[in-house]
Write a protein that holds these residues in place. Sequence first.
Motif, PDB file in Angstrom:
ATOM      1  N   LEU A 263       0.817  -1.211   0.000  1.00 21.82           N
ATOM      2  CA  LEU A 263       0.000   0.000   0.000  1.00 21.82           C
ATOM      3  C   LEU A 263       0.851   1.262   0.000  1.00 21.82           C
ATOM      4  O   LEU A 263       0.431   2.305  -0.503  1.00 21.82           O
ATOM      5  CB  LEU A 263      -0.939  -0.013   1.208  1.00 21.82           C
ATOM      6  CG  LEU A 263      -2.020  -1.091   1.172  1.00 21.82           C
ATOM      7  CD1 LEU A 263      -2.801  -1.122   2.473  1.00 21.82           C
ATOM      8  CD2 LEU A 263      -2.969  -0.874  -0.010  1.00 21.82           C
ATOM      9  N   ALA A 264       2.049   1.175   0.555  1.00 23.71           N
ATOM     10  CA  ALA A 264       2.932   2.343   0.605  1.00 23.71           C
ATOM     11  C   ALA A 264       3.612   2.628  -0.714  1.00 23.71           C
ATOM     12  O   ALA A 264       3.902   3.794  -1.018  1.00 23.71           O
ATOM     13  CB  ALA A 264       3.996   2.137   1.691  1.00 23.71           C
ATOM     14  N   ALA A 265       3.867   1.602  -1.518  1.00 23.60           N
ATOM     15  CA  ALA A 265       4.796   1.804  -2.629  1.00 23.60           C
ATOM     16  C   ALA A 265       4.470   1.091  -3.930  1.00 23.60           C
ATOM     17  O   ALA A 265       5.035   1.457  -4.965  1.00 23.60           O
ATOM     18  CB  ALA A 265       6.199   1.372  -2.184  1.00 23.60           C
ATOM     19  N   SER A 266       3.625   0.101  -3.940  1.00 22.90           N
ATOM     20  CA  SER A 266       3.455  -0.694  -5.156  1.00 22.90           C
ATOM     21  C   SER A 266       2.636   0.048  -6.217  1.00 22.90           C
ATOM     22  O   SER A 266       1.581   0.608  -5.920  1.00 22.90           O
ATOM     23  CB  SER A 266       2.754  -2.019  -4.846  1.00 22.90           C
ATOM     24  OG  SER A 266       2.499  -2.727  -6.045  1.00 22.90           O
ATOM     25  N   PRO A 267       3.090   0.026  -7.473  1.00 25.06           N
ATOM     26  CA  PRO A 267       2.291   0.607  -8.572  1.00 25.06           C
ATOM     27  C   PRO A 267       0.955  -0.102  -8.758  1.00 25.06           C
ATOM     28  O   PRO A 267       0.026   0.475  -9.329  1.00 25.06           O
ATOM     29  CB  PRO A 267       3.187   0.416  -9.804  1.00 25.06           C
ATOM     30  CG  PRO A 267       4.569   0.197  -9.274  1.00 25.06           C
ATOM     31  CD  PRO A 267       4.398  -0.468  -7.944  1.00 25.06           C
ATOM     32  N   SER A 268       0.825  -1.343  -8.278  1.00 27.49           N
ATOM     33  CA  SER A 268      -0.397  -2.113  -8.508  1.00 27.49           C
ATOM     34  C   SER A 268      -1.609  -1.549  -7.782  1.00 27.49           C
ATOM     35  O   SER A 268      -2.747  -1.884  -8.115  1.00 27.49           O
ATOM     36  CB  SER A 268      -0.180  -3.580  -8.093  1.00 27.49           C
ATOM     37  OG  SER A 268      -0.069  -3.699  -6.696  1.00 27.49           O
ATOM     38  N   VAL A 269      -1.392  -0.676  -6.780  1.00 25.21           N
ATOM     39  CA  VAL A 269      -2.524  -0.093  -6.057  1.00 25.21           C
ATOM     40  C   VAL A 269      -2.624   1.407  -6.292  1.00 25.21           C
ATOM     41  O   VAL A 269      -3.303   2.111  -5.546  1.00 25.21           O
ATOM     42  CB  VAL A 269      -2.443  -0.402  -4.546  1.00 25.21           C
ATOM     43  CG1 VAL A 269      -2.589  -1.887  -4.287  1.00 25.21           C
ATOM     44  CG2 VAL A 269      -1.131   0.114  -3.941  1.00 25.21           C
ATOM     45  N   GLU A 270      -1.972   1.900  -7.320  1.00 23.51           N
ATOM     46  CA  GLU A 270      -2.019   3.323  -7.653  1.00 23.51           C
ATOM     47  C   GLU A 270      -3.466   3.794  -7.783  1.00 23.51           C
ATOM     48  O   GLU A 270      -4.273   3.205  -8.507  1.00 23.51           O
ATOM     49  CB  GLU A 270      -1.282   3.570  -8.973  1.00 23.51           C
ATOM     50  CG  GLU A 270      -1.159   5.019  -9.357  1.00 23.51           C
ATOM     51  CD  GLU A 270      -0.122   5.754  -8.519  1.00 23.51           C
ATOM     52  OE1 GLU A 270      -0.354   6.939  -8.227  1.00 23.51           O
ATOM     53  OE2 GLU A 270       0.893   5.131  -8.158  1.00 23.51           O
ATOM     54  N   GLY A 271      -3.814   4.848  -7.058  1.00 23.54           N
ATOM     55  CA  GLY A 271      -5.144   5.437  -7.151  1.00 23.54           C
ATOM     56  C   GLY A 271      -6.208   4.781  -6.304  1.00 23.54           C
ATOM     57  O   GLY A 271      -7.313   5.313  -6.179  1.00 23.54           O
ATOM     58  N   ILE A 272      -5.927   3.633  -5.727  1.00 23.92           N
ATOM     59  CA  ILE A 272      -6.907   2.956  -4.868  1.00 23.92           C
ATOM     60  C   ILE A 272      -6.902   3.622  -3.500  1.00 23.92           C
ATOM     61  O   ILE A 272      -5.835   3.861  -2.926  1.00 23.92           O
ATOM     62  CB  ILE A 272      -6.602   1.452  -4.760  1.00 23.92           C
ATOM     63  CG1 ILE A 272      -6.806   0.780  -6.115  1.00 23.92           C
ATOM     64  CG2 ILE A 272      -7.472   0.792  -3.701  1.00 23.92           C
ATOM     65  CD1 ILE A 272      -6.435  -0.679  -6.149  1.00 23.92           C
ATOM     66  N   THR A 273      -8.074   3.898  -2.961  1.00 20.51           N
ATOM     67  CA  THR A 273      -8.125   4.626  -1.690  1.00 20.51           C
ATOM     68  C   THR A 273      -9.392   4.272  -0.912  1.00 20.51           C
ATOM     69  O   THR A 273     -10.405   3.864  -1.496  1.00 20.51           O
ATOM     70  CB  THR A 273      -8.053   6.149  -1.939  1.00 20.51           C
ATOM     71  OG1 THR A 273      -7.861   6.843  -0.707  1.00 20.51           O
ATOM     72  CG2 THR A 273      -9.291   6.676  -2.634  1.00 20.51           C
ATOM     73  N   GLY A 274      -9.296   4.384   0.407  1.00 18.68           N
ATOM     74  CA  GLY A 274     -10.428   4.128   1.276  1.00 18.68           C
ATOM     75  C   GLY A 274     -10.798   2.670   1.410  1.00 18.68           C
ATOM     76  O   GLY A 274     -11.944   2.343   1.734  1.00 18.68           O
ATOM     77  N   ARG A 275      -9.834   1.783   1.223  1.00 22.86           N
ATOM     78  CA  ARG A 275     -10.112   0.338   1.253  1.00 22.86           C
ATOM     79  C   ARG A 275      -9.357  -0.344   2.402  1.00 22.86           C
ATOM     80  O   ARG A 275      -8.479   0.240   3.025  1.00 22.86           O
ATOM     81  CB  ARG A 275      -9.711  -0.312  -0.070  1.00 22.86           C
ATOM     82  CG  ARG A 275     -10.250   0.384  -1.310  1.00 22.86           C
ATOM     83  CD  ARG A 275     -11.737   0.286  -1.451  1.00 22.86           C
ATOM     84  NE  ARG A 275     -12.200   1.029  -2.625  1.00 22.86           N
ATOM     85  CZ  ARG A 275     -12.224   0.557  -3.871  1.00 22.86           C
ATOM     86  NH1 ARG A 275     -11.756  -0.662  -4.115  1.00 22.86           N
ATOM     87  NH2 ARG A 275     -12.680   1.290  -4.858  1.00 22.86           N
ATOM     88  N   TYR A 276      -9.711  -1.614   2.606  1.00 21.42           N
ATOM     89  CA  TYR A 276      -9.069  -2.457   3.625  1.00 21.42           C
ATOM     90  C   TYR A 276      -8.488  -3.672   2.926  1.00 21.42           C
ATOM     91  O   TYR A 276      -9.182  -4.346   2.151  1.00 21.42           O
ATOM     92  CB  TYR A 276     -10.115  -2.862   4.663  1.00 21.42           C
ATOM     93  CG  TYR A 276      -9.646  -3.813   5.742  1.00 21.42           C
ATOM     94  CD1 TYR A 276      -9.063  -3.336   6.916  1.00 21.42           C
ATOM     95  CD2 TYR A 276      -9.815  -5.188   5.620  1.00 21.42           C
ATOM     96  CE1 TYR A 276      -8.666  -4.200   7.921  1.00 21.42           C
ATOM     97  CE2 TYR A 276      -9.422  -6.065   6.623  1.00 21.42           C
ATOM     98  CZ  TYR A 276      -8.847  -5.564   7.768  1.00 21.42           C
ATOM     99  OH  TYR A 276      -8.453  -6.427   8.780  1.00 21.42           O
ATOM    100  N   PHE A 277      -7.217  -3.947   3.216  1.00 25.99           N
ATOM    101  CA  PHE A 277      -6.485  -5.024   2.556  1.00 25.99           C
ATOM    102  C   PHE A 277      -6.009  -6.058   3.571  1.00 25.99           C
ATOM    103  O   PHE A 277      -5.764  -5.740   4.733  1.00 25.99           O
ATOM    104  CB  PHE A 277      -5.244  -4.466   1.850  1.00 25.99           C
ATOM    105  CG  PHE A 277      -5.489  -3.813   0.520  1.00 25.99           C
ATOM    106  CD1 PHE A 277      -4.939  -4.355  -0.630  1.00 25.99           C
ATOM    107  CD2 PHE A 277      -6.242  -2.654   0.413  1.00 25.99           C
ATOM    108  CE1 PHE A 277      -5.132  -3.747  -1.868  1.00 25.99           C
ATOM    109  CE2 PHE A 277      -6.446  -2.045  -0.806  1.00 25.99           C
ATOM    110  CZ  PHE A 277      -5.894  -2.598  -1.960  1.00 25.99           C
ATOM    111  N   GLU A 278      -5.821  -7.272   3.116  1.00 30.63           N
ATOM    112  CA  GLU A 278      -5.104  -8.308   3.863  1.00 30.63           C
ATOM    113  C   GLU A 278      -4.502  -9.272   2.853  1.00 30.63           C
ATOM    114  O   GLU A 278      -5.029  -9.438   1.755  1.00 30.63           O
ATOM    115  CB  GLU A 278      -6.022  -9.045   4.853  1.00 30.63           C
ATOM    116  CG  GLU A 278      -7.248  -9.666   4.226  1.00 30.63           C
ATOM    117  CD  GLU A 278      -8.311 -10.029   5.248  1.00 30.63           C
ATOM    118  OE1 GLU A 278      -7.983 -10.262   6.421  1.00 30.63           O
ATOM    119  OE2 GLU A 278      -9.494 -10.075   4.857  1.00 30.63           O
TER     120      GLU A 278
END
Length: 318
Positions: A263-278
């Motif tokens: 979530l801090a650095a990967s291009p794969s989540v660029e622009g994704i926001t307000g979500r919960y990951f595991e």
Amino acid sequence: MSVPQTPHIFGANTTAAEVIDGVDLHGRRAVVTGASSGIGVETARALAAAGADVTLAVRDTDAGARVVARLEAELPSKSGQLTVGRLDLADRSTVAAFVAAWHGPLDILVNNAGVMAPPELIRTPDGRETQFAVNHLGHFALAVGLHPALAAANGARIVSVASIGHLFSPVVFDDLDYRYRPYDPWTSYGQSKTANVLFAVGAAERWAGDGITANALMPGNIADTSLARHMDMQQVADFIASGELALPPQKTVEQGAATSVLLAASPSVEGITGRYFEDCAQSEPVAERAGAVAGVAPYALDPENAARLWAVSEALVR
């Protein structure tokens, strides 16, 4: 209905080093709270290895300095610069001092520090219940204080380290500090972790126009971290036997830091926001909380809850 998944090749066993492989963070600046132990160290290591200049924001600056010395000896020469900053999330004055000392843009803020399940009720000097104060309010004050620096970065990311423990309790707005109900270490931990997720939802709503994304995550059931130092292991065993608590498979510290680094650095989540990951992916909603080992409670992503928590938090840290 299933949650759309982010395209990725990562999973539960992925390490932070695997997530950061091939990512170039030279010229970026990051702050990682609680980076003197556990997954905070591994998060700082991965970001620095990719070239980011990383500030370890810690209560014990001597411990932070030892971590810096160790990482500098282990990381390659082209890694980013590592520094230490004093930050005690239970002490509002240190949060204000950290914010005042920060100059220039901030690209990555990882709200990683936390306390889990002290058996007795402890209050901070300003009268707040400690888990809610440290896990949520301190990080809220830090992020709000650093908002101008995050906005100046033009694409900053905020990472909020939550937990599957958020399933233990929503935020109980009528009694945040256990003044009218018996203290329970696990519902207290649960509401603080729910607050971590709701903060990400609230920040995503408010700060999208500044180019800031904010997401929350469950790092996993991590072996050998200091976070569990307060835990009553008999109580944990009783919870598991009752079906109220189930633990996912254990991860190493390196695996536990992977979703934070994603979530801090990967291009794969660029622009994704307000979500919960595991496990390096967006989580599915969970309908039945008892015994769940994965998933996110709908109340933790509820925009109305997020807006209410934001307003309450602003009033409490003002």
